[in-house]
Design a protein around this motif. Sequence first.
Motif: not given
Length: 145
Positions: A90-91, A115, A117-118
């Motif tokens: 996700s980073n 948010c 991506s996480t």
Amino acid sequence: MSNKYDLLRDEDRPGGYTGPVNTNQPTGFGTTTTVIVTQPTGSGRQWTSGVCDCCSDFDTCVCGYFCGLCQACALAKKLEESGMVALCGSNGLVALRTKYRTKHGIHGTMMNDICLSTFCFSCAQCQLARDMKAEMYPKTCCGVC
């Protein structure tokens, strides 16, 4: 101009060096560093599709679901980044979405990218892929992504 080594005898200088001592060391190599203090939010357009519009482009949805790592690598390469960004999870997706969003003037914030991506990784990645497809980025990888 004298320095602390000028007062020493030749045999007391570091390394036994007896020649002149250079006190003018280089301070840089011609590089500059830019620090972004405020993240641009993009004031232009919206994404070409919503985060949950996965079925609007079946090929992209299937690629993201079954070959997510391949798709992430392809997205990174399209943005002229290393394919290793795909391994950052996700980073890496946050970095890709933020770069793409600011490059194309898409409205949004970095917090929104974080948010999505996480908590909605696959949907956020597919949204990015659909938008790149709409912007006519070349196909890479297996031809679908």
